[in-house]
Design a protein around this motif. Structure first.
Motif, short mmCIF file in Angstrom:
data_model
loop_
_atom_site.label_atom_id
_atom_site.label_comp_id
_atom_site.label_asym_id
_atom_site.label_seq_id
_atom_site.Cartn_x
_atom_site.Cartn_y
_atom_site.Cartn_z
N LEU A 41 -109.49 42.61 -6.49
CA LEU A 41 -109.68 42.48 -5.05
C LEU A 41 -109.99 41.02 -4.81
N LEU A 42 -109.41 40.45 -3.79
CA LEU A 42 -109.60 39.02 -3.52
C LEU A 42 -110.07 38.86 -2.08
N TRP A 43 -111.20 38.20 -1.90
CA TRP A 43 -111.76 37.92 -0.58
C TRP A 43 -111.89 36.41 -0.42
N GLY A 44 -111.78 35.95 0.80
CA GLY A 44 -111.92 34.54 1.08
C GLY A 44 -113.02 34.27 2.09
N ALA A 45 -113.55 33.07 2.03
CA ALA A 45 -114.48 32.57 3.04
C ALA A 45 -113.73 31.51 3.83
N PHE A 46 -113.97 31.45 5.13
CA PHE A 46 -113.22 30.55 6.00
C PHE A 46 -114.16 29.83 6.95
N ASP A 47 -113.75 28.62 7.32
CA ASP A 47 -114.39 27.91 8.42
C ASP A 47 -113.28 27.40 9.34
N ASP A 48 -113.60 26.54 10.27
CA ASP A 48 -112.59 26.05 11.21
C ASP A 48 -111.43 25.33 10.54
N ALA A 49 -111.68 24.76 9.36
CA ALA A 49 -110.63 24.03 8.65
C ALA A 49 -109.75 24.92 7.78
N GLY A 50 -110.16 26.17 7.57
CA GLY A 50 -109.37 27.06 6.73
C GLY A 50 -110.21 27.71 5.65
N MET A 51 -109.55 28.12 4.57
CA MET A 51 -110.23 28.81 3.48
C MET A 51 -111.11 27.83 2.71
N THR A 52 -112.36 28.24 2.50
CA THR A 52 -113.32 27.38 1.79
C THR A 52 -113.79 27.96 0.48
N GLY A 53 -113.56 29.25 0.25
CA GLY A 53 -114.03 29.87 -0.98
C GLY A 53 -113.30 31.16 -1.26
N ILE A 54 -113.39 31.61 -2.52
CA ILE A 54 -112.74 32.85 -2.93
C ILE A 54 -113.61 33.60 -3.93
N VAL A 55 -113.49 34.90 -3.90
CA VAL A 55 -114.03 35.74 -4.97
C VAL A 55 -112.94 36.73 -5.35
N ALA A 56 -112.72 36.89 -6.63
CA ALA A 56 -111.79 37.87 -7.16
C ALA A 56 -112.59 38.77 -8.10
N PHE A 57 -112.56 40.07 -7.81
CA PHE A 57 -113.37 40.99 -8.61
C PHE A 57 -112.65 42.31 -8.79
N GLY A 73 -123.25 25.15 -0.87
CA GLY A 73 -124.61 25.06 -0.34
C GLY A 73 -124.73 25.51 1.11
N GLN A 74 -123.68 26.12 1.65
CA GLN A 74 -123.69 26.55 3.05
C GLN A 74 -123.62 28.07 3.20
N GLY A 75 -123.71 28.79 2.09
CA GLY A 75 -123.76 30.25 2.15
C GLY A 75 -122.48 30.99 1.84
N ALA A 76 -121.37 30.28 1.71
CA ALA A 76 -120.10 30.96 1.45
C ALA A 76 -120.11 31.67 0.09
N GLY A 77 -120.62 31.02 -0.93
CA GLY A 77 -120.67 31.63 -2.26
C GLY A 77 -121.53 32.88 -2.28
N THR A 78 -122.67 32.81 -1.63
CA THR A 78 -123.56 33.97 -1.56
C THR A 78 -122.89 35.12 -0.82
N ALA A 79 -122.23 34.82 0.30
CA ALA A 79 -121.55 35.87 1.06
C ALA A 79 -120.43 36.50 0.24
N LEU A 80 -119.66 35.69 -0.47
CA LEU A 80 -118.58 36.23 -1.30
C LEU A 80 -119.14 37.07 -2.44
N LEU A 81 -120.19 36.61 -3.07
CA LEU A 81 -120.82 37.37 -4.14
C LEU A 81 -121.31 38.71 -3.62
N GLN A 82 -121.87 38.73 -2.43
CA GLN A 82 -122.38 39.98 -1.85
C GLN A 82 -121.26 40.99 -1.60
N VAL A 83 -120.07 40.52 -1.29
CA VAL A 83 -118.94 41.44 -1.14
C VAL A 83 -118.73 42.23 -2.43
N ALA A 84 -118.72 41.53 -3.55
CA ALA A 84 -118.53 42.20 -4.84
C ALA A 84 -119.74 43.07 -5.17
N GLN A 85 -120.94 42.60 -4.89
CA GLN A 85 -122.14 43.39 -5.18
C GLN A 85 -122.21 44.65 -4.32
#
Length: 136
Positions: A41-57, A73-85
């Motif tokens: 499963l692949l999820w992305g994090a986005f901001d106004d400029a586009g995709m900023t992060g990914i998690v594949a689990f 350091g802006q929360g994208a990694g934590t949010a992506l990790l929480q999707v998998a958790q």
């Protein structure tokens, strides 16, 4: 998949510059298209400029978690990790031993070190660390 491959390469090279250039951009795109996307499963994090992060689990494993260096350091990694958790009660992942920033990130979010290896079994031949998270 191309955006995911670019995020992976930018974050990987910034975290581990000694391993930068290990693969070509074409090889990264192939890896995401042929290996990551079909099995995870692949999820992305986005901001106004586009995709900023990914998690594949997948069940029991986080295979990839990367955030662009400018977005860290802006929360994208934590949010992506929480999707998998939220999807699974137990997750494991590998990271390189010398990637202290990633190790601190995972440890702060409940992952425990299970094993360290000398790296002979990974492609990079880089000592790595296995982490485990179990829902409390």
């Amino acid at each position: 998949m191309d955006a995911a491959a670019r995020i992976h390469r930018a974050a990987f090279d910034q975290a581990l510059p000694a391993l930068a250039g290990l693969h070509t951009p074409e090889a990264d795109r192939w890896f995401f298209r042929e290996r990551v996307f079909p099995g995870c499963l692949l999820w992305g994090a986005f901001d106004d400029a586009g995709m900023t992060g990914i998690v594949a689990f997948r069940e029991g494993w986080i295979d990839q978690l990367y955030v662009l260096p400018v977005a860290q350091g802006q929360g994208a990694g934590t949010a992506l990790l929480q999707v998998a958790q939220n999807a699974f009660d137990r997750l494991q992942l590998w990271t390189f031993q010398r990637n202290w920033r990633a190790r601190r990130f995972y440890e702060a979010r409940g992952f425990a070190l299970v094993q360290e290896t000398d790296g002979t079994r990974n492609e990079e031949k880089e000592p790595d660390a296995l982490y485990l998270w179990i829902r409390a």
